[in-house]
Design a protein around this motif. Structure first.
Motif, PDB file in Angstrom:
ATOM      1  N   TYR A 141      27.139  -4.758   4.818  1.00  0.00           N
ATOM      2  CA  TYR A 141      27.408  -5.370   3.712  1.00  0.00           C
ATOM      3  C   TYR A 141      26.927  -6.639   3.361  1.00  0.00           C
ATOM      4  O   TYR A 141      27.754  -7.754   3.318  1.00  0.00           O
ATOM      5  N   ASP A 147      27.077 -10.717  -6.846  1.00  0.00           N
ATOM      6  CA  ASP A 147      28.628 -10.296  -6.479  1.00  0.00           C
ATOM      7  C   ASP A 147      29.595 -10.999  -7.350  1.00  0.00           C
ATOM      8  O   ASP A 147      29.392 -12.112  -7.344  1.00  0.00           O
ATOM      9  N   ASP A 149      32.611 -11.444  -6.578  1.00  0.00           N
ATOM     10  CA  ASP A 149      33.560 -12.422  -5.427  1.00  0.00           C
ATOM     11  C   ASP A 149      32.527 -12.523  -4.268  1.00  0.00           C
ATOM     12  O   ASP A 149      31.554 -12.329  -4.165  1.00  0.00           O
ATOM     13  N   GLY A 150      33.281 -13.586  -3.488  1.00  0.00           N
ATOM     14  CA  GLY A 150      32.814 -14.150  -2.130  1.00  0.00           C
ATOM     15  C   GLY A 150      31.478 -15.140  -2.388  1.00  0.00           C
ATOM     16  O   GLY A 150      31.465 -15.892  -3.114  1.00  0.00           O
ATOM     17  N   LEU A 171      42.661  -7.661   0.168  1.00  0.00           N
ATOM     18  CA  LEU A 171      41.741  -6.880   0.971  1.00  0.00           C
ATOM     19  C   LEU A 171      41.696  -5.597   0.339  1.00  0.00           C
ATOM     20  O   LEU A 171      40.230  -5.054  -0.009  1.00  0.00           O
ATOM     21  N   GLU A 172      42.708  -4.715  -0.358  1.00  0.00           N
ATOM     22  CA  GLU A 172      42.598  -3.750  -1.005  1.00  0.00           C
ATOM     23  C   GLU A 172      41.808  -4.016  -2.372  1.00  0.00           C
ATOM     24  O   GLU A 172      41.077  -3.027  -2.948  1.00  0.00           O
ATOM     25  N   ARG A 174      39.720  -6.576  -3.346  1.00  0.00           N
ATOM     26  CA  ARG A 174      38.522  -7.154  -3.229  1.00  0.00           C
ATOM     27  C   ARG A 174      37.757  -6.315  -2.677  1.00  0.00           C
ATOM     28  O   ARG A 174      36.217  -6.386  -2.862  1.00  0.00           O
ATOM     29  N   PHE A 175      37.882  -5.577  -1.839  1.00  0.00           N
ATOM     30  CA  PHE A 175      36.922  -4.494  -0.931  1.00  0.00           C
ATOM     31  C   PHE A 175      37.328  -3.314  -1.220  1.00  0.00           C
ATOM     32  O   PHE A 175      38.262  -2.650  -0.382  1.00  0.00           O
ATOM     33  N   ASP A 177      35.614  -0.545  -0.734  1.00  0.00           N
ATOM     34  CA  ASP A 177      35.289   0.456   0.534  1.00  0.00           C
ATOM     35  C   ASP A 177      35.941   0.340   1.599  1.00  0.00           C
ATOM     36  O   ASP A 177      36.355  -0.729   2.499  1.00  0.00           O
ATOM     37  N   GLN A 180      34.767  -1.016   4.989  1.00  0.00           N
ATOM     38  CA  GLN A 180      34.539  -2.616   5.110  1.00  0.00           C
ATOM     39  C   GLN A 180      35.752  -3.177   5.245  1.00  0.00           C
ATOM     40  O   GLN A 180      36.045  -4.073   6.038  1.00  0.00           O
ATOM     41  N   ARG A 181      36.933  -2.450   4.677  1.00  0.00           N
ATOM     42  CA  ARG A 181      38.466  -3.078   4.962  1.00  0.00           C
ATOM     43  C   ARG A 181      38.822  -2.902   6.379  1.00  0.00           C
ATOM     44  O   ARG A 181      39.263  -3.897   7.094  1.00  0.00           O
ATOM     45  N   LEU A 184      36.888  -5.632   8.446  1.00  0.00           N
ATOM     46  CA  LEU A 184      37.983  -6.819   8.123  1.00  0.00           C
ATOM     47  C   LEU A 184      38.994  -7.251   8.828  1.00  0.00           C
ATOM     48  O   LEU A 184      39.314  -8.048   9.223  1.00  0.00           O
TER      49      LEU A 184
END
Length: 198
Positions: A141, A147, A149-150, A171-172, A174-175, A177, A180-181, A184
């Protein structure tokens, strides 16, 4: 109490702003500041102490945030100096990573804009085993200037992002996928700061 505090109380002296940690009924710790006064019997003998406690959890959080902000500003000043003092960008980035880990962070990722794209130049983690997860995450990623965000958002706007407590709900949102979560979550992140070196 420590022995020197007991001696102070036995002498009839009050203890002011004694800071300690207490446990709530639900098991969570919290910071308190106590004023402790000696108690005496009718003959003037020391028989105990009475205490008034104030919850200073929010004050402690603010002090910690101020400390982190100072450390962050010091880091940014050092990072900018390293980058602009040399044409050897790769070496400068490595020095920045060495300064940041573990002084102000467990995980650092440095990305520079080259040819209109964000390119990751350094990844470092205090735990070398987790560093492999970070690199895998970055490869799968990669950051993008578009993007919402980030890193992309911070580079475009010039405004830093500071998350003092990273929750599962964040996390849910913002991401999207799940893979990816999961990556993280494996890093056990609790907070995050994304800054620009502009």
């Amino acid at each position: 109490f420590p022995s020197h505090d007991m001696i102070q109380l036995r002498k009839g002296q009050k203890i002011v702003d004694y800071e300690t940690v207490r446990i709530r009924k639900d098991g969570t710790p919290f910071d308190v500041s106590m004023t402790i006064s000696p108690m005496k019997d009718t003959d003037g003998n020391f028989v105990g102490a009475s205490a008034i406690a104030r919850d200073i959890t929010e004050r402690k959080k603010a002090e910690l945030e101020n400390k982190r902000e100072l450390e962050l500003q010091t880091f940014l000043a050092t990072a900018s100096q390293e980058l602009f003092a040399t044409f050897d960008t790769e070496n400068a980035v490595k020095q920045i990573a060495q300064f940041a880990i573990p002084n102000i962070a467990d995980w650092l990722q440095v990305a520079l804009v080259e040819d209109g794209e964000l390119k990751v130049k350094a990844i470092s983690h205090v735990d070398k085993e987790k560093e492999a997860y970070v690199k895998k995450l970055s490869q799968r990623y990669p950051p993008n200037l578009d993007d919402e965000d980030g890193l992309g958002q911070v580079v475009r706007t010039g405004k830093s992002i500071m998350i003092s407590q990273l929750t599962n709900e964040m996390l849910e949102s913002r991401f999207p996928d799940e893979t990816q979560r999961q990556l993280l979550r494996s890093l056990q992140l609790t907070s995050a700061v994304i800054v620009t070196g502009k």
